[in-house]
Design a protein around this motif. Structure first.
Motif, mmCIF file in Angstrom:
data_model
loop_
_atom_site.group_PDB
_atom_site.id
_atom_site.type_symbol
_atom_site.label_atom_id
_atom_site.label_comp_id
_atom_site.label_asym_id
_atom_site.label_seq_id
_atom_site.Cartn_x
_atom_site.Cartn_y
_atom_site.Cartn_z
ATOM 1 N N ARG A 145 24.018 60.681 35.040
ATOM 2 C CA ARG A 145 23.671 60.486 33.847
ATOM 3 C C ARG A 145 25.132 61.017 32.752
ATOM 4 O O ARG A 145 24.696 60.727 31.544
ATOM 5 C CB ARG A 145 22.782 61.822 33.914
ATOM 6 N N ARG A 146 25.746 61.809 33.420
ATOM 7 C CA ARG A 146 26.932 62.213 32.605
ATOM 8 C C ARG A 146 28.161 62.312 33.186
ATOM 9 O O ARG A 146 27.951 62.807 34.322
ATOM 10 C CB ARG A 146 26.609 63.331 31.522
ATOM 11 N N LEU A 147 29.419 62.232 32.949
ATOM 12 C CA LEU A 147 30.646 62.224 33.299
ATOM 13 C C LEU A 147 31.637 62.590 32.564
ATOM 14 O O LEU A 147 32.019 61.852 31.462
ATOM 15 C CB LEU A 147 31.122 61.240 34.239
ATOM 16 N N LYS A 148 32.289 63.969 32.417
ATOM 17 C CA LYS A 148 33.164 64.416 31.457
ATOM 18 C C LYS A 148 34.462 64.952 32.132
ATOM 19 O O LYS A 148 34.360 65.617 33.227
ATOM 20 C CB LYS A 148 32.562 65.381 30.462
ATOM 21 N N LEU A 149 35.424 64.927 31.614
ATOM 22 C CA LEU A 149 36.743 65.071 32.108
ATOM 23 C C LEU A 149 37.358 65.808 31.021
ATOM 24 O O LEU A 149 37.649 65.329 29.692
ATOM 25 C CB LEU A 149 37.704 64.094 32.546
ATOM 26 N N TRP A 150 38.304 66.985 31.211
ATOM 27 C CA TRP A 150 39.059 67.877 30.160
ATOM 28 C C TRP A 150 40.604 67.882 30.478
ATOM 29 O O TRP A 150 40.791 67.926 31.680
ATOM 30 C CB TRP A 150 38.421 69.130 29.830
ATOM 31 N N ASN A 151 41.127 67.873 29.603
ATOM 32 C CA ASN A 151 42.825 68.086 29.847
ATOM 33 C C ASN A 151 43.231 69.447 29.967
ATOM 34 O O ASN A 151 44.261 69.548 29.725
ATOM 35 C CB ASN A 151 43.310 67.018 28.747
ATOM 36 N N ARG A 152 42.349 70.343 30.642
ATOM 37 C CA ARG A 152 42.669 71.654 30.913
ATOM 38 C C ARG A 152 41.470 72.207 31.518
ATOM 39 O O ARG A 152 40.444 71.594 31.920
ATOM 40 C CB ARG A 152 42.788 72.443 29.464
ATOM 41 N N ALA A 153 41.654 73.455 32.164
ATOM 42 C CA ALA A 153 40.711 74.066 33.036
ATOM 43 C C ALA A 153 40.048 75.000 32.046
ATOM 44 O O ALA A 153 40.240 76.033 31.374
ATOM 45 C CB ALA A 153 41.524 75.070 34.000
#
Length: 561
Positions: A244-252
């Motif tokens: 339903r959703r996939l998110k990635l961030w460039n930090r923890a």
């Protein structure tokens, strides 16, 4: 329907008024094998335009087609990737597309449905760091038994983040990172993983931080610069499901940021950790239920929800959301809960959420709505401790799963309080707690049962232990009174012992109350102890070391062993 294009022309425009043919009006040919196959047509040179028109030239059966446009990848916005699966594998914040390298699934209003082995790959390096990152997946899995891979990266080999036999974990097991909450098939969850630049890895379910560590294998689980894989294994450890959703961030992200991102607002009123804990079994005057089978009154038949009761609380309806409520008496530090199934029955609650309140009106869920594991039989006590103690007065166990019928008995794990007047008073009213506070008795060798008329009924070998030091300060001066009846009086039957006494202690030996060894010469030889008869046994020790025995208030022996 078997309907698709065979050939077409393309025109482009910057203003939707003036149109130019692409490649001088060349007819582009297609050779699709079915209605779902995607066929890409790449121009000899990119064109600069805003609007694109396709002019069908030939078709199979009927002029029907679906189309999109190949664009240059743009830099992601806000240093994150956000895939919403709303009919596309594009990121809403630009950046790279997800690639269905092993066969494409299908979209509907619920998200992206993929079959077993139909994972997704992502070349994330232009947007996401390899050392510190956050990945969040919202979705459901068709299968959770065995190993089912969620996240992997080139260079990790078989290592990665899996659901294994219903538990979210980091493989290999040597990482010792495994969440306790059970993951059910076909149920939507939010999984998250964070890694800091120092190698600290945390795992979350629905916003609750359920595991953390600093694994050393697989380069500390840095992301590869080549690609990341989702719900895909090169072997057989795959499953179908829905994303339903996939998110990635460039930090923890911090734990609080992950919780909020997942829609959880953690309960902030934490209590002090208990030095020592006790199991509190609330009286029926401090319990409440959402409903009761046959509308039985509190404490009667299906309304008997206290620990060790003769039956259990049984809900009137087998519906998710039925609850049992307990009142701790005042706002206090609560460490966890204890549950049992219905006595002599296969009915039990196997999973529940916990909500707490200070006033009984405003409620907050514990640990982001984590589903705590319930009971597997009718009698064993299942203790579930919270990650941190909470300050609250009221506790609700909100049912999520059950076996045969919603039935349970429950209590609270509270901090041990200082005993009153230097006295411990155990009355065995469905509990091993002291009525004057202080430590609980522990049934270390198997628990007996409670009887409304006789008290605590135990079998041979089912003794009780007590760490009395917080209340009985002196090891030299003390008094003990025991109201009991014994099933056996012949031979040696120990009543009381302490850690440094060895085999010595207070016994009923061949029908007489005495101190062992016999060399102590402290024996109530004139009073026979008859089996199945109730007695009050007493034992005191004075400052000078004088030990005195009593039977039913009569001072029957004394000495200084």
């Amino acid at each position: 329907y078997p309907q698709w294009l065979r050939s077409f022309k393309v025109a482009v425009s910057t203003d939707a008024v003036v149109w130019d043919d692409v490649q001088c009006g060349e007819v582009f040919s297609l050779a699709p094998r079915d209605v779902n196959q995607r066929v890409q047509t790449v121009f000899d040179l990119p064109v600069v335009a805003r609007y694109v028109r396709v002019y069908p030239q030939s078709w199979h059966s009927y002029m029907c087609f679906r189309m999109g446009v190949l664009l240059c990848e743009k830099a992601c916005e806000r240093q994150m990737l956000d895939y919403k699966f709303d009919g596309t594998l594009d990121s809403a914040t630009l950046g790279p597309q997800l690639v269905p390298s092993w066969g494409e699934g299908r979209f509907d209003s619920r998200g992206y449905h993929f079959g077993q082995g139909q994972g997704l790959s992502l070349k994330e390096r232009a947007c996401v760091h390899t050392r510190d990152y956050t990945v969040m997946i919202k979705g459901s899995l068709h299968h959770v038994h065995g190993y089912r891979r969620l996240i992997n990266s080139d260079g990790w080999g078989d290592y990665g983040f899996y659901v294994h036999n219903g538990r979210f974990m980091l493989y290999p097991p040597q990482t010792q990172m495994r969440c306790t909450e059970y993951v059910y098939p076909h149920r939507t969850y939010k999984f998250a993983v964070t890694r800091t630049s120092t190698g600290d890895v945390s795992m979350f379910i629905n916003g609750y931080e359920c595991a953390k560590g600093r694994p050393e294998m697989a380069d500390g689980f840095r992301l590869s610069k080549r690609r990341v894989l989702f719900v895909r294994d090169d072997g057989s450890e795959n499953t179908g499901g829905t994303l339903r959703r996939l998110k990635l961030w460039n930090r923890a992200l911090t734990a609080d940021e992950v919780s909020l991102e997942m829609g959880c607002h953690p309960y902030k009123k934490t209590g002090k950790p208990c030095v020592r804990s006790v199991t509190y079994n609330p009286p029926y005057s401090k319990m409440a239920y959402s409903s009761t089978w046959a509308n039985d009154r509190m404490g009667w038949r299906h309304g008997a929800g206290r620990l060790n009761s003769y039956q259990a609380w049984s809900a009137r309806h087998n519906h998710v959301g039925q609850w049992l409520q307990m009142d701790a008496g005042s706002v206090t530090s609560i460490e966890g809960v204890v549950t049992q199934g219905r006595r002599h029955s296969s009915q039990r609650v196997t999973g529940y959420k916990v909500s707490v309140s200070e006033d009984g009106k405003t409620w907050s869920t514990i640990e982001c709505g984590r589903v705590f594991a319930g009971n597997q039989d009718s009698s064993s006590k299942k203790i579930n401790l919270f990650a941190k103690p909470v300050m609250a007065r009221y506790v609700r166990l909100v049912v999520r799963q059950w076996h045969h019928h919603i039935s349970m008995r429950a209590g609270l794990v509270l901090c041990e309080q200082q005993c009153e007047k230097g006295e411990l008073d155990y009355r065995f009213g469905q509990t091993l707690d002291s009525a004057t506070k202080g430590p609980s008795l522990l049934a270390q060798w198997g628990e007996g049962r409670f009887d409304a008329h006789r008290g605590y009924v135990f079998r041979a070998g089912q003794g009780l232990a007590l760490d009395e030091r917080s209340c009985v300060k002196s090891s030299k001066v003390w008094s003990i009174l025991m109201d009991a009846r014994l099933d056996r009086v012949h031979g040696w039957n120990r009543l009381l012992n302490s850690g440094n006494w060895g085999d010595f202690g207070l016994y009923v030996g061949d029908g007489r109350l005495m101190m062992f060894p016999r060399a102590a010469h402290i024996s109530c030889g004139s009073i026979p102890i008859i089996r199945h008869k109730r007695y009050q046994f007493g034992l005191t020790r004075s400052e000078r070391g004088t030990v005195t025995l009593y039977v039913d208030g009569y001072r029957c022996a004394s000495g200084s062993p």
